[in-house]
Every structure is written in C-alpha cells, then in structure tokens.
Design an enzyme around this catalytic site. Structure first.
Site, PDB file in Angstrom:
ATOM      1  N   GLU A  55       0.838  -1.216   0.000  1.00 27.86           N
ATOM      2  CA  GLU A  55       0.000   0.000   0.000  1.00 27.86           C
ATOM      3  C   GLU A  55       0.869   1.262   0.000  1.00 27.86           C
ATOM      4  OE1 GLU A  55      -3.269  -0.062   2.790  1.00 27.86           O
ATOM      5  OE2 GLU A  55      -3.288   2.128   2.917  1.00 27.86           O
TER       6      GLU A  55
ATOM      7  N   LYS B  65      -7.309  -1.064  11.540  1.00 27.07           N
ATOM      8  CA  LYS B  65      -6.704  -1.376  10.241  1.00 27.07           C
ATOM      9  C   LYS B  65      -5.481  -0.485  10.026  1.00 27.07           C
ATOM     10  CE  LYS B  65      -6.110  -1.559   5.601  1.00 27.07           C
ATOM     11  NZ  LYS B  65      -5.213  -0.734   4.787  1.00 27.07           N
TER      12      LYS B  65
ATOM     13  N   ASP C  33       4.201 -14.882  11.106  1.00 25.03           N
ATOM     14  CA  ASP C  33       2.856 -15.297  10.693  1.00 25.03           C
ATOM     15  C   ASP C  33       1.882 -14.145  10.932  1.00 25.03           C
ATOM     16  OD1 ASP C  33       0.319 -16.340  10.462  1.00 25.03           O
ATOM     17  OD2 ASP C  33       0.726 -18.132  11.668  1.00 25.03           O
TER      18      ASP C  33
ATOM     19  N   HIS D 149      -2.461  10.178  -0.271  1.00 22.74           N
ATOM     20  CA  HIS D 149      -2.561   8.797  -0.702  1.00 22.74           C
ATOM     21  C   HIS D 149      -2.632   8.715  -2.223  1.00 22.74           C
ATOM     22  CE1 HIS D 149      -3.456   4.642   0.287  1.00 22.74           C
ATOM     23  NE2 HIS D 149      -4.338   4.647  -0.700  1.00 22.74           N
TER      24      HIS D 149
HETATM   25  C1  MEV Z   1      -5.875   3.066   5.286  1.00 17.70           C
HETATM   26  O1  MEV Z   1      -5.039   1.997   4.886  1.00 17.70           O
HETATM   27  C2  MEV Z   1      -5.882   3.173   6.787  1.00 17.70           C
HETATM   28  C3  MEV Z   1      -6.815   4.256   7.374  1.00 17.70           C
HETATM   29  O2  MEV Z   1      -8.141   4.049   6.908  1.00 17.70           O
HETATM   30  C4  MEV Z   1      -6.745   4.134   8.873  1.00 17.70           C
HETATM   31  C5  MEV Z   1      -7.724   5.035   9.621  1.00 17.70           C
HETATM   32  O3  MEV Z   1      -8.781   5.392   9.081  1.00 17.70           O
HETATM   33  O4  MEV Z   1      -7.417   5.322  10.794  1.00 17.70           O
HETATM   34  C6  MEV Z   1      -6.405   5.633   6.900  1.00 17.70           C
END
Ligand code: MEV
Length: 399
Positions: free
Chosen positions: A83, A262, A278, A375
């Site tokens: 990513e 995430k 792992d 991004h």
């Molecule tokens: C994207 O890979 C991760 C985010 O969505 C995490 C978040 O919203 O805190 C930017």
C-alpha cells in the site's frame, strides 16, 4: 550523524542503489545481502520446499521505516507492504514521536497458550478439581515433550482449567522464548490430550494453540509535543485535539474502531511480514483481543496530557526471531538483522511501535486534510511506473 541513527534525511530522494549503500554503511550488509534484496529473499526452488503446488514467487515491495527510536535505541524498521504511503507516513509519525523522546515499549514474557478440549464430560466441575490436582503432572509431561526449551529458559508455566456445559478446556501456558511458538505449543497440546481427557472423564476434542495469546502482549506509548503536529493552517493544539476526538470516535463506535485498527495493522503487518512472521496469527490475535471485552475496541487510544499528545497501544504479539520461515527465507533473516532485534520480545515491541506510528499518521491526516490527497499522490506514482519517472509526492516531505 552516527551510522546507527535511524534518521537518514533525504533517503526518499536517493536511488534504490544509493539507499542500499546507506544500509550497507549502517547495517554491515554484504554483496550477498544486496543480492538478497534484489531477488526478494527466496528463489523458486526454495519456494517449492516451503509450500505446495508452487508455480512461482509473489513479491512485495520492501522499504525501511525511518526515524524510529524505541526505548532510547534507534532502529531501522523493515516494512514489506503493497500500500502506497504506509512507509512514508510511519516514518513521518516516528519523526514526530522522536521529538518527544521516542517510543517507550514493554513486552510480557513470550507466553503462548495450548488449548486442549475434552468433550462429553458429565461433571465439568469435578473434572476441574481432578485436573487442577494434576497440575504438576501435566506440567512435567509438557516439560518432557520440550526438554530443550527449558535449557533456553522457557517451558510450560501454568495449567488453567475452563469449563463449559459438557466440555472442559485445559490451557497450558508455555514460555516459548524467541520462537513464535506455534509448533511447540501444538506439540504439547497433542502430547497431553489423552491424559487430560482421562482426568476429565471425557473424549479428547481439539488440541491446538489459541491465537488469542493475551499473555504475550506488547504495550507501546508515544508522547508528541503539540507544536510538531501543526499542518497547513491548523496549529498543533488543534490537530492534537482532532486526533483525540478521532480516538474517542473509535472508542465509541466499533465501525470506526475496525478502521482505526486497520491503520495500526498497516504498520504491524508490514514488519511482521518483512521479518518472516505469521501475520495471520498476529491479525487473529489483535482482533480477538480488541473484541475480548464483549465489544470491539481500538487497540490504541490518544489523549492530551500536559499539552502534548500521548498515544498508548496494547495488543497481543506472537512473533519470533528463530524458527519458522526464518530457516528458509534469506530476506526475512536479512530484515531481522537490519532491525537488530535479537529476541522475540524486542521484535514485538518494535512491531507495536510501527503500529502506533501508522495509527498516528492516519489520525493526523484524517484530522487535517484527509488521507486522499497524499494517498492519491503516491498512488499516481505507482500508476506512473511504466510511463516514466515518479512525480514528487506529499508524504515523503519531512521524512
Ligand atoms: C488506510 O489503509 C488506513 C486508514 O483508513 C486508517 C484510519 O482510518 O485510521 C487511513
């Protein structure tokens, strides 16, 4: 600047060859190591020995997270991730944390847990009494199964009995030292199953580790002076308060908590993968832990303290510095050398720091301009690869 600093200003502007040159200076890399970086760590013949039905190798970009200082020591953090912006963003956040003295981290002993299930138990309460009375015998059996582990300072530590209607589950907690420990724990689970079933008065059911390894947690904290959080027109205290509000949103709402976590796993998985561990196990442990109180929660929280922004993260961390993929994957061995983590607990703490850094970067972006601008700039860079040189991008500034 000393060669063991994790600050390498302008690293992103160098060519790949020049970056490798920097690493050579800092981590004593050999020609062979450079070839390993070039080839991705394994060849097809090795892949064919690791898994089944091999037809090739699937590669990921490997980068280095910069600016990390963990418990007073600078570390270069290898990160394998597809990513865009994860590595740049974590490096930026680590630089901000550095302004507040760096990350503080601690780890529990590397204890993993075997689950031995017994089904068809008529009287689970009585079974519990018999099993608890047999604790010493069961621990001795576990030790006999893993005699070399005790020589390294590890071994079975505790037996715990849990009851359900008609079912008894015995947990054996095992200090796995520098191994992730799945093989050891599963070996113990299988070795003890028959005796446990006999003592419980039922039939042996499943015997396998639990990935909710909540006795093997890391705790990481970071203090960031508010002034370094300023972004565009927003001053530091405003951004700090925005990050605290984002944290509270995740604490109040499981839908947001999932995305918050995430963002943490962006950093966590990248280091876990680079170091040959792992990541499915770490993921399973993280999310089970996040939900353990009955509601899904964020693994980190952020607060304003004494004017600064302070973040704290706690999560299970089943990673090792020996065994597993490391035997066969030269890239994973090299990543571990680069990191300089010689024990599993230190590796786990650094992984947690990468997670908290990624989280800070995401929340700061969300509390300011949003994540899409930076991004998408990095995404366009990826799209532009066949067409020509990369465009300058936002997140790399100030790395
Ligand atoms: C994207 O890979 C991760 C985010 O969505 C995490 C978040 O919203 O805190 C930017």
């Amino acid at each position: 600047m000393s060669n063991d600093s994790s600050r390498i200003p302008g690293f992103y502007r160098l060519t790949v060859a020049e970056r490798r040159g920097e690493l050579r200076l800092r981590a004593d890399l050999t020609e062979e190591d450079i070839l390993t970086l070039e080839r991705g760590g394994i060849d097809t013949a090795t892949a064919d020995r690791i898994v089944e039905n091999v037809v090739g190798i699937y590669a990921l970009p490997l980068g280095v997270g910069l600016n990390f200082r963990v418990n007073g020591r600078d570390v270069l953090v290898p990160m394998a991730v597809e990513e865009p912006s994860v590595i740049a963003a974590a490096s930026n956040a680590a630089k901000m944390v550095r302004e507040g003295g760096g990350f503080l981290a601690e780890a529990d002993d590397p204890v993993m847990t075997a689950q031995i299930e017994v089904v068809g138990v008529e009287d689970p309460e009585e079974a519990e009494v018999r099993l608890e009375a047999a604790t010493d015998e069961l621990l001795a059996l576990a030790h006999a199964t893993l005699p070399r582990l005790a020589d390294r300072g590890g071994g079975a530590r505790e037996v715990e009995v849990r009851t359900h209607p008609n079912r008894v589950i015995v947990h054996v907690h095992i200090d796995c030292r520098n191994a992730m420990g799945a093989n050891m724990v599963n070996t113990v689970a299988e070795a003890l199953a028959a005796r446990v079933a006999e003592l419980a008065g039922g039939q042996s059911g499943l015997r396998i580790l639990t990935n909710l390894c909540d006795r093997r947690r890391v705790r990481v904290s970071a203090r960031v002076p508010a002034r370094v959080l300023a972004a565009g027109d927003l001053d530091g205290p405003t951004v700090r308060d925005g990050i605290v509000a984002a944290s509270r949103f995740a604490e109040d709402d499981p839908y947001r908590a999932a995305t918050h976590n995430k963002g943490i796993m962006n950093g966590v998985d990248a280091v876990v993968i680079a170091t040959g561990n792992d990541w499915r196990g770490v993921e399973a442990g993280a999310h089970a832990f996040a939900a353990a109180g009955g509601r899904y929660r964020p693994l980190s929280i952020w607060r304003a303290e004494g004017g600064d922004l302070v973040g704290r993260l706690e999560m299970p961390m089943a990673v090792g510095t020996v065994g597993g993929t490391l035997k066969s994957h030269a890239g994973a061995r090299l990543a571990q050398r680069l990191l300089g983590a010689t024990d599993a607990s230190t590796l786990g703490m650094i992984v947690g720091c990468a997670g908290l850094a990624s989280n800070l970067a995401a929340l700061r972006a969300l509390a300011t301009e949003g994540i899409q601008r930076g991004h998408m700039a990095l995404h366009r860079r990826g799209q532009a690869i066949p067409a020509g040189p990369a465009a300058p991008v936002l997140e790399t500034r100030g790395q």
